[in-house]
Scaffold this active site. Structure first.
Site, PDB file in Angstrom:
ATOM      1  N   ARG A  61       0.824  -1.203   0.000  1.00  0.00           N
ATOM      2  CA  ARG A  61       0.000   0.000   0.000  1.00  0.00           C
ATOM      3  C   ARG A  61       0.860   1.256   0.000  1.00  0.00           C
ATOM      4  O   ARG A  61       2.014   1.236   0.414  1.00  0.00           O
ATOM      5  CB  ARG A  61      -0.918   0.012   1.225  1.00  0.00           C
ATOM      6  CG  ARG A  61      -2.030  -1.022   1.208  1.00  0.00           C
ATOM      7  CD  ARG A  61      -2.919  -0.894   2.435  1.00  0.00           C
ATOM      8  NE  ARG A  61      -2.174  -1.012   3.680  1.00  0.00           N
ATOM      9  CZ  ARG A  61      -1.807   0.001   4.453  1.00  0.00           C
ATOM     10  NH1 ARG A  61      -2.122   1.240   4.105  1.00  0.00           N
ATOM     11  NH2 ARG A  61      -1.129  -0.196   5.560  1.00  0.00           N
ATOM     12  N   LYS A 202      -8.764  -2.383   0.730  1.00  0.00           N
ATOM     13  CA  LYS A 202      -8.608  -1.495   1.882  1.00  0.00           C
ATOM     14  C   LYS A 202      -9.385  -0.192   1.710  1.00  0.00           C
ATOM     15  O   LYS A 202      -9.792   0.420   2.702  1.00  0.00           O
ATOM     16  CB  LYS A 202      -7.123  -1.203   2.116  1.00  0.00           C
ATOM     17  CG  LYS A 202      -6.348  -2.394   2.657  1.00  0.00           C
ATOM     18  CD  LYS A 202      -6.935  -2.944   3.947  1.00  0.00           C
ATOM     19  CE  LYS A 202      -6.095  -4.063   4.543  1.00  0.00           C
ATOM     20  NZ  LYS A 202      -6.757  -4.687   5.711  1.00  0.00           N
ATOM     21  N   HIS A 221     -10.425  -4.382  12.197  1.00  0.00           N
ATOM     22  CA  HIS A 221      -9.350  -5.014  11.424  1.00  0.00           C
ATOM     23  C   HIS A 221      -8.957  -6.264  12.191  1.00  0.00           C
ATOM     24  O   HIS A 221      -8.041  -6.254  13.006  1.00  0.00           O
ATOM     25  CB  HIS A 221      -8.175  -4.041  11.283  1.00  0.00           C
ATOM     26  CG  HIS A 221      -7.082  -4.557  10.407  1.00  0.00           C
ATOM     27  ND1 HIS A 221      -5.752  -4.286  10.630  1.00  0.00           N
ATOM     28  CD2 HIS A 221      -7.122  -5.319   9.294  1.00  0.00           C
ATOM     29  CE1 HIS A 221      -5.019  -4.868   9.698  1.00  0.00           C
ATOM     30  NE2 HIS A 221      -5.835  -5.494   8.871  1.00  0.00           N
ATOM     31  N   SER A 239      -0.307  -6.487  10.090  1.00  0.00           N
ATOM     32  CA  SER A 239       0.315  -7.412   9.144  1.00  0.00           C
ATOM     33  C   SER A 239       1.552  -8.061   9.768  1.00  0.00           C
ATOM     34  O   SER A 239       2.383  -7.396  10.386  1.00  0.00           O
ATOM     35  CB  SER A 239       0.719  -6.655   7.872  1.00  0.00           C
ATOM     36  OG  SER A 239       1.367  -7.512   6.968  1.00  0.00           O
ATOM     37  N   LYS A 243      -2.513 -12.979  12.186  1.00  0.00           N
ATOM     38  CA  LYS A 243      -3.974 -12.872  12.191  1.00  0.00           C
ATOM     39  C   LYS A 243      -4.625 -13.914  11.275  1.00  0.00           C
ATOM     40  O   LYS A 243      -5.572 -14.597  11.659  1.00  0.00           O
ATOM     41  CB  LYS A 243      -4.349 -11.444  11.774  1.00  0.00           C
ATOM     42  CG  LYS A 243      -5.802 -11.094  11.815  1.00  0.00           C
ATOM     43  CD  LYS A 243      -6.013  -9.582  11.853  1.00  0.00           C
ATOM     44  CE  LYS A 243      -5.145  -8.825  10.902  1.00  0.00           C
ATOM     45  NZ  LYS A 243      -5.372  -9.082   9.485  1.00  0.00           N
ATOM     46  N   THR A 244      -4.125 -14.011  10.044  1.00  0.00           N
ATOM     47  CA  THR A 244      -4.678 -14.976   9.085  1.00  0.00           C
ATOM     48  C   THR A 244      -4.319 -16.401   9.477  1.00  0.00           C
ATOM     49  O   THR A 244      -5.160 -17.304   9.485  1.00  0.00           O
ATOM     50  CB  THR A 244      -4.175 -14.674   7.667  1.00  0.00           C
ATOM     51  OG1 THR A 244      -4.625 -13.368   7.278  1.00  0.00           O
ATOM     52  CG2 THR A 244      -4.675 -15.697   6.670  1.00  0.00           C
ATOM     53  N   ASP A 258      -9.755 -10.981   7.973  1.00  0.00           N
ATOM     54  CA  ASP A 258      -9.163  -9.642   8.000  1.00  0.00           C
ATOM     55  C   ASP A 258     -10.093  -8.514   8.424  1.00  0.00           C
ATOM     56  O   ASP A 258      -9.672  -7.620   9.143  1.00  0.00           O
ATOM     57  CB  ASP A 258      -8.596  -9.320   6.615  1.00  0.00           C
ATOM     58  CG  ASP A 258      -7.608  -8.164   6.635  1.00  0.00           C
ATOM     59  OD1 ASP A 258      -6.801  -8.086   7.587  1.00  0.00           O
ATOM     60  OD2 ASP A 258      -7.634  -7.346   5.708  1.00  0.00           O
ATOM     61  N   ARG A 324       1.656 -12.391  -1.578  1.00  0.00           N
ATOM     62  CA  ARG A 324       0.285 -12.610  -1.126  1.00  0.00           C
ATOM     63  C   ARG A 324      -0.440 -13.667  -1.936  1.00  0.00           C
ATOM     64  O   ARG A 324      -0.180 -13.861  -3.127  1.00  0.00           O
ATOM     65  CB  ARG A 324      -0.508 -11.297  -1.257  1.00  0.00           C
ATOM     66  CG  ARG A 324      -0.015 -10.166  -0.361  1.00  0.00           C
ATOM     67  CD  ARG A 324      -0.580 -10.268   1.022  1.00  0.00           C
ATOM     68  NE  ARG A 324      -0.108  -9.212   1.894  1.00  0.00           N
ATOM     69  CZ  ARG A 324      -0.645  -8.925   3.069  1.00  0.00           C
ATOM     70  NH1 ARG A 324      -1.678  -9.636   3.499  1.00  0.00           N
ATOM     71  NH2 ARG A 324      -0.166  -7.958   3.811  1.00  0.00           N
TER      72      ARG A 324
END
Length: 541
Positions: A61, A202, A221, A239, A243-244, A258, A324
C-alpha cells in the site's frame, strides 16, 4: 460498447459518466477472467493452477497517497492528519475527468459485489478495472451476490481502478504519481498509478469504517472464527502478527481473516475471500493456506515462479517480502457458509514483539484491553521495510489506523461498550521473539502459540495459576501443557536478566509516549493503566 458476461445490471456505467468505452466484460467468473488475463499477458499460470501476477515497483500500500475528499457532509467526522489526508473536491473532479478520458476506448472488466455478509449492513460495490487479474482479485475478495440481485444491482460505492494512469504532482496537487481518493458524497473511489491490488480492498474497508459506527456497528481489522461449541473469537493484529494464520485453525470454523463488523446480532465478515501473506509459507505449519497456492482461482501477487517447471518458490523474496495469496474463503475447508458468528466470547490482540519482552500470552482486564487496543503495538524488524536496520516499535491505533477515517476513540468507545455488554475475555498474544530480541532470541514457535491460544479459547487457562509482569502489569499463566515455564515468563527466557530489564523499560517508555495523545479520550480506569506504566518507567530509570 460490447458487453460480455452472464449478468449485466440495468444500472449501467453511464451513471458514472463512462461512455464510448471498448469491450466491457461484466461479472465474469474465474475461468473467463483467466482467459482474458492470459490473452492480455497480465501474468502466468503456476503449477497447480494459481494465477501469478507482478505489481512492479509498488508491492504494498501507499498510505501517504491516500486521500479523503474534504466535503461538507463528512469533514467534521474525519480525523484529519497524516493518515486521513484531505483533498479538495476540485482535485477529485480533475482526477475523475482524467480517469474518464483514460478509459475512452479501453477494454474494461466490471464486478458487482457486496461488502458485508450481514444484509442489514452490506454495501453494494461496483469495481471497474482495466486489468482482468485485478477483476479476479476483487471477485475473490468481495461477496458474490445471487444472480437475481445482479440484474437490478445499484452500487452504493464504485471503485474506478486504472493502475496505468499516473497523476502529475505538479499539475494535480498529489504527492506522487499514485492516488487513492475517496469521495463519500459522490460514493466513489479513484485509484491510479499502482498495480498493488490490496488498495481496492482497503479502500472499501475505510469506507465501511466511516459508515458503520453511525449505525452502532464496530468495524474491526481482525480475523474471526467459531469453536466447536459455537463460541466466537476475534483476532486483532497488524500485518505479520499471525492474524490470518491463527484464525485458519482446522478445529474451528473460519468466519473471515481480515475485516469484520460487530453489531447487535454478533460478528459478520466484510469479505468473501482471504488475502494471506505467503512468504516462507510452510505446508506443514499452515496446510490450509498452503493448499490455496496450488488451486485454480487463486491470485498470487509477487510470488516467484520457475519459468520452466511453473513451480512456486515461496521462500524467494526477490520481488518483495509482502508476497500474497488471494482466494475465495471457501478454499479453506472449514470456512463459514454465511460469514457470520455470535457475540465474541474471546478477544485476542496479536502483537509481534521484536524486542522479546512481552509474554506469549497474557489475560487483559477491560481497561488493559482498551489501552492495548488504542496502542495497537507491533514491531518492524530489519529487512521488512526500507530503512529499517533494527527493531522498531510501531503503534497503529485500533490495530488498523491507516483505514480508520474517524478518531480512534470512536472505535475504542464502541469496543468498550461491547466488551462490557457481552462479557468477553480479552488476551494479548505475542507472536514475536522470545529469549532475546530480534537477532539474539528466537521467533516464538507457532506450536506454542497455538497451544496457548487453544487453552485460552477452550477455558483451560481459567484453571491455572497466573503471575504478574512487573513492567507492563500483565498477568500471564505460569503453566500450560507442554509449553515450557520459562517461555511463559519472558524474563526467565533471557539468559541476561539485566538486558531484559533494560529492553522492557525501553518498550514501556515507548508505550507511554505513544499513549499520551489518547489520555484525554479515555476513562479513569484506562488512565490508571497509563499512570502505572509511567511509574514503572521512572522506577527503572
Amino acid at each position: 460498447m460490447l458487453q460480455s458476461g452472464p449478468v449485466v445490471s440495468r444500472v449501467g456505467l453511464e451513471k458514472h459518466g463512462l461512455k464510448n468505452l471498448g469491450a466491457v466484460h461484466w461479472n465474469l467468473d474465474a475461468a473467463g477472467l483467466y482467459e482474458h488475463a492470459i490473452r492480455r499477458s497480465e501474468g502466468k499460470i503456476a503449477k497447480g493452477g494459481a494465477f501469478v501476477a507482478l505489481t512492479g515497483e509498488h508491492t504494498g500500500r501507499s498510505p501517504q497517497d491516500r486521500y479523503i475528499v474534504e466535503e461538507e457532509s463528512v469533514k467534521a467526522d474525519i480525523d484529519w492528519g497524516d493518515v486521513n489526508r484531505p483533498v479538495s473536491p476540485e482535485v477529485f473532479e480533475r482526477m475523475y475527468q482524467k480517469m474518464r478520458a483514460y478509459f475512452q476506448g479501453t477494454e474494461l472488466f466490471v464486478q458487482d459485489c457486496y461488502a458485508g455478509s450481514d444484509p442489514q449492513f452490506r454495501l453494494p460495490v461496483r469495481i471497474i478495472n482495466e486489468n482482468a487479474w485485478h477483476n479476479l482479485f476483487v471477485r475473490n475478495m468481495f461477496i458474490q451476490p445471487p444472480k437475481e440481485d445482479l440484474r437490478d444491482f445499484d452500487p452504493g460505492f464504485t471503485i474506478l481502478h486504472a493502475p496505468g494512469l499516473q497523476s502529475d504532482p505538479e499539475v494535480d496537487g498529489t504527492r506522487s504519481e499514485i492516488f487513492v481518493m475517496v469521495s463519500f458524497e459522490r460514493k466513489m473511489v479513484l485509484i491510479g498509478g499502482t498495480w498493488y491490488a490490496g488498495e481496492m480492498k482497503k479502500s472499501i474497508f475505510s469506507v465501511l469504517n466511516h459508515i458503520l459506527p453511525a449505525k452502532n456497528v464496530l468495524p474491526m481489522h481482525c480475523s474471526a472464527n467459531i469453536g466447536p461449541n459455537g463460541d466466537t473469537a476475534i483476532f486483532f493484529g497488524l500485518s505479520g502478527t499471525g492474524k490470518t494464520t491463527l484464525s485458519a485453525d482446522a478445529s474451528r470454523t473460519l468466519i473471515g481473516d481480515d475485516e469484520h463488523g460487530w453489531g447487535e446480532d454478533g460478528v459478520f465478515n466484510f469479505e468473501g475471500g482471504c488475502y494471506a501473506k505467503v512468504i516462507k509459507l510452510s505446508r506443514e505449519a499452515e496446510p490450509e493456506i498452503y493448499a490455496t497456492t496450488e488451486t485454480f482461482g487463486t491470485v498470487l501477487e509477487n510470488v516467484v515462479m520457475n519459468k520452466q517447471t511453473r513451480e512456486l518458490d515461496l521462500d524467494d523474496q526477490r520481488h518483495t517480502e509482502n508476497t500474497r495469496s488471494c482466494y475465495p474463503i471457501e478454499f479453506i475447508p472449514n470456512a463459514s457458509e454465511n460469514g457470520r458468528g455470535g457475540h465474541p466470547k474471546n478477544i485476542v490482540m496479536l502483537t509481534c514483539d521484536a524486542f522479546g519482552v512481552l509474554p506469549p500470552i497474557a489475560k487483559l482486564s477491560s481497561a488493559q484491553a482498551m489501552y492495548h487496543f488504542l496502542s495497537g503495538y507491533t514491531a518492524k524488524v530489519a529487512g521488512t521495510e526500507k530503512g529499517v536496520k533494527e527493531p522498531t516499535a510501531a503503534f497503529s491505533a485500533c490495530f488498523g489506523a491507516p483505514f480508520m477515517p474517524r478518531h480512534p476513540s470512536v472505535y475504542a468507545k464502541l469496543l468498550g461498550e461491547l466488551i462490557e455488554k457481552h462479557g468477553a475475555d480479552c488476551w494479548l498474544v505475542n507472536t514475536g521473539w522470545s529469549g532475546g530480541g530480534f537477532g539474539e532470541g528466537a521467533r516464538m514457535k507457532i506450536g506454542y502459540t497455538r497451544a496457548l491460544l487453544n487453552a485460552a479459547l477452550n477455558g483451560e487457562l481459567n484453571h491455572v495459576p497466573f503471575a504478574t509482569d512487573p513492567f507492563f502489569g500483565l498477568t500471564y499463566p505460569t503453566e500450560c501443557g507442554d509449553v515450557p515455564a520459562k517461555v511463559l515468563n519472558p524474563r526467565e527466557s533471557w539468559s541476561n536478566k539485566a538486558a531484559y530489564d533494560k529492553a522492557a523499560a525501553n518498550l514501556t517508555a515507548r508505550f507511554e509516549k505513544n499513549f499520551a495523545k489518547f489520555e484525554e479520550h479515555v476513562n479513569d480506569a484506562v488512565k490508571e493503566i497509563a499512570i502505572r506504566n509511567s511509574a514503572e518507567v521512572k522506577a527503572a530509570e
